[in-house]
Design a protein around this motif. Sequence first.
Motif, PDB file in Angstrom:
ATOM      1  N   GLY A  12      14.222 -10.855  -1.091  1.00 26.89           N
ATOM      2  CA  GLY A  12      15.005 -11.400   0.012  1.00 26.89           C
ATOM      3  C   GLY A  12      14.486 -12.766   0.419  1.00 26.89           C
ATOM      4  N   GLU A  13      14.233 -12.960   1.696  1.00 23.02           N
ATOM      5  CA  GLU A  13      13.734 -14.234   2.206  1.00 23.02           C
ATOM      6  C   GLU A  13      12.246 -14.394   1.906  1.00 23.02           C
ATOM      7  OE1 GLU A  13      15.396 -16.631   3.561  1.00 23.02           O
ATOM      8  OE2 GLU A  13      17.345 -15.676   3.862  1.00 23.02           O
ATOM      9  N   THR A  14      11.814 -15.644   1.860  1.00 20.03           N
ATOM     10  CA  THR A  14      10.400 -15.971   1.635  1.00 20.03           C
ATOM     11  C   THR A  14       9.936 -16.923   2.723  1.00 20.03           C
ATOM     12  OG1 THR A  14      10.523 -15.678  -0.757  1.00 20.03           O
ATOM     13  CG2 THR A  14       8.760 -17.087   0.079  1.00 20.03           C
ATOM     14  N   TYR A  15       8.749 -16.643   3.274  1.00 18.90           N
ATOM     15  CA  TYR A  15       8.186 -17.535   4.298  1.00 18.90           C
ATOM     16  C   TYR A  15       6.673 -17.429   4.286  1.00 18.90           C
ATOM     17  CZ  TYR A  15       7.366 -19.832   8.776  1.00 18.90           C
ATOM     18  OH  TYR A  15       6.926 -20.695   9.753  1.00 18.90           O
ATOM     19  N   HIS A  16       6.012 -18.573   4.205  1.00 19.84           N
ATOM     20  CA  HIS A  16       4.543 -18.649   4.231  1.00 19.84           C
ATOM     21  C   HIS A  16       3.899 -17.708   3.220  1.00 19.84           C
ATOM     22  CE1 HIS A  16       3.443 -20.908   8.163  1.00 19.84           C
ATOM     23  NE2 HIS A  16       4.309 -21.569   7.427  1.00 19.84           N
ATOM     24  N   GLN A  17       4.312 -17.843   1.952  1.00 12.21           N
ATOM     25  CA  GLN A  17       3.733 -17.107   0.827  1.00 12.21           C
ATOM     26  C   GLN A  17       3.945 -15.597   0.912  1.00 12.21           C
ATOM     27  OE1 GLN A  17       1.355 -19.615   2.365  1.00 12.21           O
ATOM     28  NE2 GLN A  17       2.679 -20.895   1.107  1.00 12.21           N
ATOM     29  N   LYS A  18       4.854 -15.150   1.778  1.00 14.76           N
ATOM     30  CA  LYS A  18       5.223 -13.739   1.837  1.00 14.76           C
ATOM     31  C   LYS A  18       6.705 -13.602   1.512  1.00 14.76           C
ATOM     32  CE  LYS A  18       1.733 -11.057   3.455  1.00 14.76           C
ATOM     33  NZ  LYS A  18       1.354  -9.742   2.951  1.00 14.76           N
TER      34      LYS A  18
END
Length: 387
Positions: free
Chosen positions: A349-355
């Motif tokens: 799904g979405e990706t943010y700050h290496q997660k």
Amino acid sequence: MNKHLHPLTNMKTFSQLSLAAIVAMTFSCGPKEQDLEAKKEQLATYKDDYHSLKDKIASLEEEISEEDTTFAMSNRKSVLVTTIPAEKQAFEHFLEVTGNVLSKKNVNIGAEVAGRIEDIKAKEGMRVSKGDVLVSIDAESVDNNIAELETQMELAQTLYEKQKRLWDREIGTEVQYLEAKNRMESLERNLETLQTQKGKASIRAPYNGTVETVSVRLGELVQPGMSIINFVGDSDLYIEGDISEAYVGVLEQGDSVMVEFPSTDRVIQTKVTAVGAIINPSNRTFKVEVFLPNLKHVKPNMISVLKIKDYENKDAVTVPTNLIQRDNIGEYVYVVKDNKAIKQYVTKGETYHQKSEIKEGLSGGELIIEKGFREVTEGANVEIVKN
């Protein structure tokens, strides 16, 4: 030797007997019975025997593996790896854009009267208070006009007072009285105008703030409307940023915003105060304005980073983004099952700050291979070690 024994058993027995012989020979000769040189020679011999034995074992293993795939799989060395669990937690995605700190009290102060610059008290970067004199313009001509009007005022006031006394005694005409009164009042208004102009010869700070630029020099002739000083007030600061048109309808007035100031490592929480209604055709963005409270170490033109939350999943499965790999089938991570590395295909799904949020493929709690994930292959034996 029993000829029905498995070849692997034969090899292991041979290896164990040889190593036992070496060990026995080592301890059978005590240090008292050998001198140093003899020990060194004996050690060299043992090393030669050991290396020869290792080569024979490796060669035999290779021959057996070619004929027995089960042996090959069981004899494959385990890869040392570390693991982390697929976490089940709240996941948030933020839109990050660069913003500039601006002031609604950023003004260019111009001259209102003509004259030469007589004194410049303001300096670039100077902080001043409301009413402080920044620049003085020579007002000699205005002073002369004031002196002339004051002389005329004395005569006009004397004539008015005499005419009033006569009129109070019903001597003379009403017209004479009104003319004297009108002349005196007209001169008073003209004098007030000139005094106002004289006050404008001293350019003052309109509010507390900072002098950004001074555009004139001492002795320079200025005219009404000419820009003299760029001045920025301390209050009414805000942040302006450009948002991609892809987020039209996502942002609304009142949305929460996290603001970071990279130069000071400060973070504040604030709100969107205005959303632009026009798309800039040159970069396909629209303006967003964010409220900025009065902060001690924030100044106009400082760089900031706006973090606006545009997605949230309170019960998401997440894994580090760098552990997700891709092949011709799709994206996958390696998980450990029965001490083997297994490809687990996922839908990201979405990706943010290496997660990254995992929509499908993981339910949470699976052991994801972290260190060593690039060294393993499908079905490889793995040994989990602690970080």
